[in-house]
Design an enzyme around this catalytic site. Structure first.
Site, PDB file in Angstrom:
ATOM      1  N   LEU A 248       0.748  -1.122   0.143  1.00  0.00           N
ATOM      2  CA  LEU A 248      -0.054   0.030   0.080  1.00  0.00           C
ATOM      3  C   LEU A 248       0.887   1.255  -0.066  1.00  0.00           C
ATOM      4  CD1 LEU A 248      -2.771  -1.030   2.496  1.00  0.00           C
ATOM      5  CD2 LEU A 248      -2.952  -1.036   0.045  1.00  0.00           C
TER       6      LEU A 248
ATOM      7  N   ASP B  28      -8.784   6.210   9.759  1.00  0.00           N
ATOM      8  CA  ASP B  28      -8.070   6.205   8.521  1.00  0.00           C
ATOM      9  C   ASP B  28      -7.579   4.967   8.060  1.00  0.00           C
ATOM     10  OD1 ASP B  28      -8.133   9.137   8.649  1.00  0.00           O
ATOM     11  OD2 ASP B  28      -6.430   9.423   9.969  1.00  0.00           O
ATOM     12  N   LEU B  29      -7.935   4.238   6.977  1.00  0.00           N
ATOM     13  CA  LEU B  29      -7.903   3.115   6.574  1.00  0.00           C
ATOM     14  C   LEU B  29      -6.109   2.660   6.390  1.00  0.00           C
ATOM     15  CD1 LEU B  29      -9.123   0.244   5.478  1.00  0.00           C
ATOM     16  CD2 LEU B  29      -9.357   1.386   3.294  1.00  0.00           C
ATOM     17  N   ASP B  30      -6.045   1.658   7.022  1.00  0.00           N
ATOM     18  CA  ASP B  30      -4.561   1.229   6.892  1.00  0.00           C
ATOM     19  C   ASP B  30      -3.454   2.160   7.014  1.00  0.00           C
ATOM     20  OD1 ASP B  30      -5.222  -1.499   6.394  1.00  0.00           O
ATOM     21  OD2 ASP B  30      -5.786  -0.957   4.153  1.00  0.00           O
ATOM     22  N   GLU B  31      -3.697   3.350   7.713  1.00  0.00           N
ATOM     23  CA  GLU B  31      -2.675   4.408   8.098  1.00  0.00           C
ATOM     24  C   GLU B  31      -2.612   4.462   9.607  1.00  0.00           C
ATOM     25  OE1 GLU B  31      -3.438   7.864   6.141  1.00  0.00           O
ATOM     26  OE2 GLU B  31      -3.996   6.960   3.957  1.00  0.00           O
TER      27      GLU B  31
END
Length: 292
Positions: free
Chosen positions: A203, A233-236
Protein backbone atom coordinates in the site's frame (compact mmCIF):
# COMPACT_ATOMS: atom_id res chain seq x y z
CA UNK A 1 11.24 -26.33 48.43
CA UNK A 2 14.74 -26.04 49.84
CA UNK A 3 14.73 -23.22 52.43
CA UNK A 4 17.91 -21.86 50.89
CA UNK A 5 16.25 -21.50 47.47
CA UNK A 6 15.01 -17.94 46.95
CA UNK A 7 11.31 -17.68 46.13
CA UNK A 8 10.28 -16.22 42.80
CA UNK A 9 8.46 -12.98 43.40
CA UNK A 10 5.76 -11.59 41.17
CA UNK A 11 6.94 -9.04 38.63
CA UNK A 12 5.09 -5.99 37.34
CA UNK A 13 5.34 -3.87 34.21
CA UNK A 14 5.06 -0.10 34.46
CA UNK A 15 4.74 1.82 31.20
CA UNK A 16 4.33 5.56 30.96
CA UNK A 17 4.74 8.67 28.86
CA UNK A 18 4.84 12.33 29.86
CA UNK A 19 6.29 15.68 28.82
CA UNK A 20 10.05 15.49 29.10
CA UNK A 21 11.87 17.25 31.94
CA UNK A 22 14.96 16.55 34.06
CA UNK A 23 14.58 14.09 36.91
CA UNK A 24 11.81 11.81 35.59
CA UNK A 25 13.84 8.60 35.89
CA UNK A 26 15.08 9.54 39.33
CA UNK A 27 11.55 10.39 40.51
CA UNK A 28 10.08 7.11 39.27
CA UNK A 29 12.98 5.06 40.66
CA UNK A 30 12.64 6.79 44.03
CA UNK A 31 8.88 6.20 44.10
CA UNK A 32 9.36 2.49 43.45
CA UNK A 33 12.14 2.30 46.04
CA UNK A 34 9.96 3.97 48.67
CA UNK A 35 7.30 1.24 48.33
CA UNK A 36 9.84 -1.60 48.35
CA UNK A 37 10.20 -1.97 44.61
CA UNK A 38 13.25 -3.46 42.92
CA UNK A 39 13.84 -2.50 39.27
CA UNK A 40 14.71 -5.56 37.15
CA UNK A 41 14.66 -4.09 33.65
CA UNK A 42 14.25 -0.57 32.27
CA UNK A 43 13.89 1.01 28.84
CA UNK A 44 13.46 4.69 28.10
CA UNK A 45 13.23 7.03 25.13
CA UNK A 46 13.27 10.81 24.84
CA UNK A 47 11.53 12.00 21.67
CA UNK A 48 13.16 15.35 20.94
CA UNK A 49 10.62 16.12 18.21
CA UNK A 50 7.58 15.92 20.47
CA UNK A 51 9.41 16.59 23.76
CA UNK A 52 7.78 13.46 25.20
CA UNK A 53 9.44 10.88 27.42
CA UNK A 54 8.56 7.17 27.23
CA UNK A 55 9.56 4.31 29.53
CA UNK A 56 8.91 0.67 30.34
CA UNK A 57 10.05 -0.66 33.71
CA UNK A 58 9.79 -4.21 35.04
CA UNK A 59 10.10 -4.54 38.80
CA UNK A 60 9.20 -6.69 41.79
CA UNK A 61 8.97 -6.14 45.53
CA UNK A 62 11.90 -7.16 47.71
CA UNK A 63 9.65 -8.05 50.65
CA UNK A 64 5.87 -7.84 50.93
CA UNK A 65 3.86 -7.25 47.75
CA UNK A 66 3.00 -3.59 48.23
CA UNK A 67 0.95 -3.12 45.06
CA UNK A 68 -1.80 -0.95 46.54
CA UNK A 69 0.66 1.52 48.04
CA UNK A 70 2.59 1.46 44.78
CA UNK A 71 -0.48 2.46 42.76
CA UNK A 72 -1.24 5.29 45.16
CA UNK A 73 2.33 6.59 45.01
CA UNK A 74 2.45 6.37 41.23
CA UNK A 75 -0.89 8.19 40.95
CA UNK A 76 0.47 11.07 43.00
CA UNK A 77 3.67 11.15 40.95
CA UNK A 78 1.74 10.98 37.67
CA UNK A 79 -0.34 14.00 38.59
CA UNK A 80 2.75 16.11 39.09
CA UNK A 81 4.42 14.91 35.89
CA UNK A 82 1.27 14.91 33.70
CA UNK A 83 2.00 11.25 33.17
CA UNK A 84 -0.11 8.66 31.34
CA UNK A 85 0.70 5.28 32.87
CA UNK A 86 -0.29 1.64 33.11
CA UNK A 87 0.70 -0.98 35.65
CA UNK A 88 0.04 -4.70 35.39
CA UNK A 89 1.43 -7.99 36.69
CA UNK A 90 3.46 -9.98 34.19
CA UNK A 91 1.31 -12.98 35.10
CA UNK A 92 -1.86 -11.24 33.87
CA UNK A 93 -3.01 -12.65 30.55
CA UNK A 94 -4.57 -10.35 27.97
CA UNK A 95 -8.01 -11.38 26.73
CA UNK A 96 -7.71 -11.50 22.93
CA UNK A 97 -10.45 -11.70 20.33
CA UNK A 98 -9.34 -12.88 16.87
CA UNK A 99 -11.21 -11.80 13.73
CA UNK A 100 -10.47 -13.83 10.59
CA UNK A 101 -11.78 -14.41 7.08
CA UNK A 102 -10.98 -17.15 4.59
CA UNK A 103 -7.17 -16.81 4.69
CA UNK A 104 -6.23 -18.56 7.93
CA UNK A 105 -2.41 -18.63 8.03
CA UNK A 106 -2.20 -15.87 10.65
CA UNK A 107 -4.90 -17.56 12.73
CA UNK A 108 -2.97 -20.85 12.58
CA UNK A 109 0.22 -19.15 13.72
CA UNK A 110 -1.45 -17.35 16.63
CA UNK A 111 -3.14 -20.57 17.78
CA UNK A 112 0.16 -22.47 17.63
CA UNK A 113 2.06 -19.83 19.61
CA UNK A 114 -0.79 -19.71 22.13
CA UNK A 115 -0.86 -23.48 22.61
CA UNK A 116 2.89 -23.76 23.21
CA UNK A 117 2.79 -20.85 25.67
CA UNK A 118 4.76 -18.38 23.57
CA UNK A 119 1.80 -15.98 23.59
CA UNK A 120 0.60 -15.62 27.16
CA UNK A 121 -2.99 -14.76 26.29
CA UNK A 122 -6.51 -15.96 26.93
CA UNK A 123 -8.38 -16.31 23.64
CA UNK A 124 -11.81 -14.79 24.23
CA UNK A 125 -13.06 -16.18 20.95
CA UNK A 126 -12.80 -16.22 17.19
CA UNK A 127 -15.13 -14.17 15.01
CA UNK A 128 -15.40 -14.84 11.29
CA UNK A 129 -17.58 -13.86 8.39
CA UNK A 130 -17.12 -17.46 7.22
CA UNK A 131 -18.68 -20.55 8.87
CA UNK A 132 -16.79 -22.71 11.36
CA UNK A 133 -16.47 -25.47 8.73
CA UNK A 134 -13.97 -23.23 6.91
CA UNK A 135 -11.46 -24.00 9.68
CA UNK A 136 -12.19 -27.71 10.09
CA UNK A 137 -8.45 -28.49 9.92
CA UNK A 138 -7.77 -26.34 13.02
CA UNK A 139 -8.27 -27.48 16.60
CA UNK A 140 -10.75 -24.94 17.93
CA UNK A 141 -11.88 -27.03 20.87
CA UNK A 142 -12.61 -24.91 23.92
CA UNK A 143 -12.61 -21.67 21.90
CA UNK A 144 -15.82 -19.71 21.41
CA UNK A 145 -16.56 -19.28 17.70
CA UNK A 146 -18.99 -16.73 16.31
CA UNK A 147 -19.99 -16.85 12.67
CA UNK A 148 -21.06 -13.32 11.83
CA UNK A 149 -21.67 -13.00 8.08
CA UNK A 150 -21.72 -9.47 6.78
CA UNK A 151 -23.22 -7.65 3.80
CA UNK A 152 -23.39 -3.94 3.07
CA UNK A 153 -26.95 -4.03 4.39
CA UNK A 154 -26.09 -5.86 7.65
CA UNK A 155 -22.68 -4.32 8.40
CA UNK A 156 -23.96 -2.06 11.18
CA UNK A 157 -25.75 -4.91 12.97
CA UNK A 158 -22.76 -7.24 12.53
CA UNK A 159 -20.36 -4.70 14.03
CA UNK A 160 -22.78 -4.06 16.88
CA UNK A 161 -22.56 -7.77 17.70
CA UNK A 162 -18.75 -7.65 17.56
CA UNK A 163 -18.74 -4.73 20.00
CA UNK A 164 -21.15 -6.61 22.25
CA UNK A 165 -18.73 -9.56 22.32
CA UNK A 166 -15.83 -7.23 23.13
CA UNK A 167 -17.73 -5.75 26.07
CA UNK A 168 -19.29 -8.96 27.40
CA UNK A 169 -16.01 -10.88 27.35
CA UNK A 170 -13.97 -7.91 28.57
CA UNK A 171 -11.63 -8.15 25.59
CA UNK A 172 -8.29 -6.36 25.97
CA UNK A 173 -7.08 -6.73 22.38
CA UNK A 174 -8.73 -7.40 19.03
CA UNK A 175 -6.51 -8.95 16.35
CA UNK A 176 -7.49 -8.76 12.69
CA UNK A 177 -5.77 -11.93 11.49
CA UNK A 178 -6.39 -11.30 7.79
CA UNK A 179 -9.96 -10.23 8.47
CA UNK A 180 -10.95 -9.02 5.02
CA UNK A 181 -13.58 -6.54 6.13
CA UNK A 182 -13.09 -2.82 6.67
CA UNK A 183 -14.11 -1.73 10.16
CA UNK A 184 -16.37 1.30 10.32
CA UNK A 185 -15.06 4.59 11.67
CA UNK A 186 -17.24 4.10 14.75
CA UNK A 187 -15.88 0.66 15.65
CA UNK A 188 -12.32 1.70 14.81
CA UNK A 189 -12.63 4.64 17.19
CA UNK A 190 -14.04 2.45 19.96
CA UNK A 191 -11.13 0.04 19.60
CA UNK A 192 -8.44 2.73 19.41
CA UNK A 193 -5.13 1.49 20.77
CA UNK A 194 -6.34 -2.09 21.21
CA UNK A 195 -6.94 -3.41 17.70
CA UNK A 196 -4.06 -4.68 15.53
CA UNK A 197 -4.27 -5.32 11.80
CA UNK A 198 -1.88 -7.07 9.39
CA UNK A 199 -1.57 -6.51 5.66
CA UNK A 200 0.96 -6.58 2.88
CA UNK A 201 3.28 -3.59 2.61
CA UNK A 202 2.45 -2.71 -1.00
CA UNK A 203 0.00 0.00 0.00
CA UNK A 204 -0.77 2.43 -1.48
CA UNK A 205 0.83 1.10 -4.68
CA UNK A 206 -1.14 -2.11 -5.18
CA UNK A 207 -4.62 -1.76 -3.75
CA UNK A 208 -7.52 -4.15 -4.02
CA UNK A 209 -7.57 -7.83 -4.92
CA UNK A 210 -4.53 -10.02 -5.74
CA UNK A 211 -1.84 -7.54 -4.62
CA UNK A 212 0.93 -10.11 -4.98
CA UNK A 213 -0.07 -10.74 -8.59
CA UNK A 214 -0.09 -6.97 -9.19
CA UNK A 215 3.39 -6.72 -7.66
CA UNK A 216 4.66 -9.57 -9.80
CA UNK A 217 3.37 -7.83 -12.87
CA UNK A 218 5.43 -4.76 -11.93
CA UNK A 219 8.57 -6.74 -11.19
CA UNK A 220 9.00 -5.72 -7.55
CA UNK A 221 12.15 -6.91 -5.77
CA UNK A 222 10.94 -6.61 -2.18
CA UNK A 223 7.78 -7.83 -0.54
CA UNK A 224 6.76 -7.26 3.05
CA UNK A 225 4.05 -6.95 5.67
CA UNK A 226 2.94 -4.28 8.15
CA UNK A 227 1.23 -4.66 11.52
CA UNK A 228 -0.40 -1.51 12.85
CA UNK A 229 -3.09 -0.22 15.16
CA UNK A 230 -6.45 0.25 13.50
CA UNK A 231 -7.77 3.80 13.15
CA UNK A 232 -10.54 5.44 11.18
CA UNK A 233 -7.90 6.24 8.52
CA UNK A 234 -7.84 3.01 6.53
CA UNK A 235 -4.51 1.16 6.85
CA UNK A 236 -2.80 4.31 8.13
CA UNK A 237 -2.73 3.61 11.88
CA UNK A 238 0.46 3.74 13.98
CA UNK A 239 2.86 1.07 12.76
CA UNK A 240 4.08 -1.52 15.27
CA UNK A 241 6.21 -3.84 13.13
CA UNK A 242 7.26 -4.44 9.53
CA UNK A 243 9.42 -6.97 7.73
CA UNK A 244 10.53 -7.59 4.15
CA UNK A 245 12.03 -10.32 2.01
CA UNK A 246 13.90 -10.06 -1.27
CA UNK A 247 12.54 -11.83 -4.32
CA UNK A 248 13.85 -12.25 -7.83
CA UNK A 249 12.76 -12.60 -11.44
CA UNK A 250 12.52 -16.36 -10.83
CA UNK A 251 9.66 -15.97 -8.36
CA UNK A 252 6.21 -16.52 -9.76
CA UNK A 253 2.99 -15.01 -8.32
CA UNK A 254 2.39 -18.14 -6.23
CA UNK A 255 5.90 -17.78 -4.78
CA UNK A 256 5.15 -14.21 -3.74
CA UNK A 257 1.90 -15.33 -2.11
CA UNK A 258 3.70 -18.12 -0.24
CA UNK A 259 6.49 -15.87 0.98
CA UNK A 260 3.99 -13.13 1.79
CA UNK A 261 2.02 -15.48 4.03
CA UNK A 262 5.16 -16.28 6.00
CA UNK A 263 6.05 -12.60 6.48
CA UNK A 264 2.50 -11.69 7.47
CA UNK A 265 2.22 -14.27 10.21
CA UNK A 266 5.58 -13.56 11.81
CA UNK A 267 5.06 -9.78 11.71
CA UNK A 268 1.60 -10.11 13.28
CA UNK A 269 2.79 -12.45 16.02
CA UNK A 270 5.61 -10.08 16.96
CA UNK A 271 3.23 -7.13 17.09
CA UNK A 272 0.79 -9.03 19.30
CA UNK A 273 3.56 -10.24 21.60
CA UNK A 274 5.06 -6.76 22.00
CA UNK A 275 1.63 -5.24 22.66
CA UNK A 276 0.65 -7.70 25.38
CA UNK A 277 4.13 -7.44 26.93
CA UNK A 278 3.75 -3.68 27.33
CA UNK A 279 6.47 -2.89 24.80
CA UNK A 280 4.43 -0.64 22.50
CA UNK A 281 3.59 2.93 23.50
CA UNK A 282 1.58 5.23 21.26
CA UNK A 283 3.31 8.42 20.18
CA UNK A 284 0.78 10.33 18.10
CA UNK A 285 0.69 8.75 14.65
CA UNK A 286 3.74 6.64 15.51
CA UNK A 287 4.75 4.13 18.16
CA UNK A 288 7.65 3.64 20.50
CA UNK A 289 8.54 -0.06 20.56
CA UNK A 290 10.91 -1.40 23.23
CA UNK A 291 11.82 -4.65 21.47
CA UNK A 292 12.51 -7.74 23.53
Amino acid sequence: MNPSTPSIRASYILTFSCPNRPGIVAAVARTLFDVGGNIQEAHQYDDVETNLFFARIRFNFVADDNLTACRVALSELAEGLTMQWKLRATSDKARVLILVSRFDHCLADLLYRWRIGELAIDISGIVSNHPRETYVHHDLSGIAFDHLPVTPQTKQQQEARIWQIVEQRQVDLVVLARYMQILSDDLSTRLAGRCINIHHSFLPGFKGARPYHQAHGRGVKLIGATAHYVTADLDEGPIIEQDVERISHQDRPDDLVRKGRDIERRVLSRAVFWHIDGRVLLNGRKTVVFRD
